[in-house]
Design a protein around this motif. Structure first.
Motif, mmCIF file in Angstrom:
data_model
loop_
_atom_site.group_PDB
_atom_site.id
_atom_site.type_symbol
_atom_site.label_atom_id
_atom_site.label_comp_id
_atom_site.label_asym_id
_atom_site.label_seq_id
_atom_site.Cartn_x
_atom_site.Cartn_y
_atom_site.Cartn_z
ATOM 1 N N THR A 134 0.822 -1.207 0.000
ATOM 2 C CA THR A 134 0.000 0.000 0.000
ATOM 3 C C THR A 134 0.855 1.256 0.000
ATOM 4 O O THR A 134 0.360 2.351 0.280
ATOM 5 C CB THR A 134 -0.945 0.014 1.214
ATOM 6 O OG1 THR A 134 -0.183 -0.196 2.412
ATOM 7 C CG2 THR A 134 -2.006 -1.068 1.086
ATOM 8 N N THR A 135 2.116 1.109 -0.311
ATOM 9 C CA THR A 135 3.049 2.226 -0.406
ATOM 10 C C THR A 135 3.733 2.170 -1.759
ATOM 11 O O THR A 135 3.940 1.078 -2.301
ATOM 12 C CB THR A 135 4.085 2.170 0.737
ATOM 13 O OG1 THR A 135 4.840 3.373 0.765
ATOM 14 C CG2 THR A 135 5.030 0.996 0.566
ATOM 15 N N GLN A 181 -0.632 3.874 5.668
ATOM 16 C CA GLN A 181 -0.511 2.721 4.769
ATOM 17 C C GLN A 181 -0.788 1.415 5.515
ATOM 18 O O GLN A 181 -1.352 0.475 4.938
ATOM 19 C CB GLN A 181 0.882 2.688 4.135
ATOM 20 C CG GLN A 181 1.136 3.767 3.099
ATOM 21 C CD GLN A 181 1.575 5.102 3.688
ATOM 22 O OE1 GLN A 181 1.682 5.256 4.908
ATOM 23 N NE2 GLN A 181 1.878 6.062 2.825
#
Length: 400
Positions: A144-145, A306
C-alpha cells in the motif's frame, strides 16, 4: 438424563453456537519491532490496530466474528527472523493473511520462503524496494506504499529543482538501500546532476569514519544518506557532523523520525531534506487522521496510514471472500480495492458489509489514497517533501 458434558454440547448445538470455537478471524502483522526501525514501528502497528478496532466495534467480520491482529518481530534486517515470524503466523497461529513485513528484505524473505508456498496473501505498508515487484508471488504479495522506483525519481527531481546538483551518497547495503540508490542515481544523473561518490555501507556498525572519509575526499559537502534512522543512519549523520566535512544532509523514508533528530541534534539537522510516502489531502485521509488522533497516536507517522489501509483492505477482502479461507483472497483483495463499486472510506466498515451482503461491488479509497493495485501489486501513491524545522520533520508539500 444427559451427562453435564453432553448437555452442554446439546445446548451449544441448539443455540446455533457450534462454530463458537472458530468465532475469530486472525490477521498477522510482521514487522521490525526491534532493530534499525524500532522507533518507527509502533505507530505503524497502531495504524493496523486502529483498523481492526473499528471493524470489531462495528459488528466484527463474517457475521459477527472477532478480527484479531497477532504480531511477530522480523528485526527488519535478519532474514531468518523474518522467515521465523512468518512461519509462526502462518503455520502455528493459522492466520488468514499478513500485514507486512515492513523492511523490504524481510518481506522478500518471508514471501519467498513461507507465504507464497503456503498460498498466503501479504500486504506490506512499508516495503518500498523495486525488488518486491519481481517476486514470483502467484499474485499474493501487495503493498500500500509506492515503490522506490518512484520515490527515487521524486527525490532526484526535488533536489535538482532546488539547485542541488552535486552530492555524495551512502546507502545501506540491502534490498532497500540498493534499490532506492539505483532509482535515485539514474534520474539524478540523467537530469544533469553529479554524484561524486556513491558508497554502500553495512548496517549496525559503530564507526563509519572510513566511509565518510572516502565520501569527503570528493570535496562535496552535500550528503545523501539512504539508511535507517535507528542504526546506521543515526551514526553516519552524527559522525558526519563531527567530521566537519558536510553542511547539507538529505534522507528518504527510512530516516524520517523525530527520534533521529533528537539523537543527532536539532541544530545539526536543521534544514535536512527528506522524502517519504505520504497521504493526500482527501476525505479518507482526514477520517483516518481524526481516528488516529483519538486513538492516541500521530496520524502523520511514517507508514501509519498505509498500515491502516493494508489491514482494512485485507478485512474487506475476507468479508468479500465469505470465509477466513486463504484460497481466493487475492482476487477478493483486488475486487474491493479497485473500481468499479461504491466508494468505501476509512472507518466505513458497516456500510461495506451491507453492500457486500447485497451483492454490490465496493471500491476502497484509503487513508493513504486510492489503493489501485497494478498487475504486480503496486500502488501509485504520493510522496511527501519533508524538512527538519525547529527540531522535527515537517511536511513541506505533496508530490504526485
Amino acid at each position: 438424563m444427559l451427562k453435564p458434558t453432553l448437555l452442554c454440547s446439546a445446548l451449544v448445538t441448539a443455540l446455533g453456537l457450534g462454530s463458537f470455537a472458530h468465532a475469530e478471524v486472525k490477521l498477522g502483522f510482521i514487522g521490525g519491532f526491534t532493530g534499525p526501525i524500532e522507533s518507527l514501528a509502533p505507530p505503524i502497528f497502531s495504524g493496523a490496530q486502529l483498523a481492526v478496532q473499528q471493524i470489531n466495534q462495528q459488528g466484527g467480520i463474517l457475521n459477527g466474528q472477532t478480527l484479531t491482529l497477532l504480531s511477530a518481530d522480523t528485526t527488519c534486517t535478519d532474514a531468518s527472523a523474518a522467515i521465523n515470524a512468518a512461519d509462526r503466523m502462518i503455520n502455528t497461529e493459522k492466520v488468514t493473511a499478513i500485514v507486512g513485513a515492513l523492511c523490504s528484505g524481510a518481506t522478500i524473505a518471508a514471501a519467498n520462503n513461507v507465504a507464497v508456498p503456503a498460498g498466503v496473501v501479504m500486504v506490506s505498508p512499508a516495503s518500498t524496494s523495486p525488488a518486491i515487484a519481481e517476486i514470483n508471488d502467484n499474485d499474493l504479495v501487495f503493498r500500500t506504499t509506492p515503490s522506490d522506483s518512484y520515490q527515487g525519481e521524486v527525490l532526484a527531481n526535488l533536489l535538482l529543482s532546488k539547485g542541488i546538483n552535486e552530492i555524495v551518497v551512502t546507502f545501506v547495503n540491502n534490498d532497500y538501500g540498493q534499490g532506492l540508490s539505483n532509482a535515485f542515481s539514474s534520474v539524478f544523473e540523467a537530469g544533469g546532476g553529479s554524484i561524486a561518490a556513491n558508497l554502500a555501507h553495512e548496517d549496525g556498525k559503530a564507526d563509519y569514519r572510513s566511509e565518510l572519509g572516502s565520501l569527503a575526499s570528493s570535496g562535496v559537502d552535500t550528503l545523501l544518506v539512504l539508511a535507517y534512522a535507528d542504526t546506521s543512519g543515526e551514526t553516519i549523520l552524527r559522525q558526519a557532523y563531527e567530521s566537519g566535512n558536510f553542511t547539507q544532509y538529505i534522507g528518504a523514508d527510512g530516516m524520517v523520525g523525530d527520534r533521529l533528530v533528537g539523537a543527532v541534534g536539532a541544530d545539526v539537522l536543521e534544514g535536512m531534506i527528506a522524502t517519504r510516502p505520504g497521504k493526500p489531502d482527501i476525505p479518507g485521509s482526514e477520517l483516518f487522521s481524526e481516528a488516529a488522533a483519538a486513538a492516541g497516536f500521530d496520524p502523520n507517522s511514517v507508514f501509519a496510514s498505509q498500515a491502516y489501509d493494508a489491514a482494512f483492505l485485507l478485512a474487506l477482502a475476507i468479508e468479500k471472500n465469505g470465509s477466513a479461507d486463504r484460497e481466493g483472497l487475492s482476487a477478493a483483495l483486488r475486487s474491493v480495492a479497485l473500481p468499479p463499486g461504491e466508494v468505501i472510506l476509512p472507518g466505513e466498515w458497516e456500510k461495506a458489509v451491507e453492500l457486500l451482503k447485497a451483492g454490490q461491488d465496493i471500491n476502497y479509497e484509503g487513508a493513504a489514497g486510492s489503493q489501485d493495485f497494478d498487475e504486480r501489486g503496486n500502488v501509485p501513491g504520493i510522496i511527501e517533501e519533508m524538512v527538519v524545522r525547529d527540531g522535527a520533520f515537517t511536511t513541506v508539500g505533496l508530490i504526485e
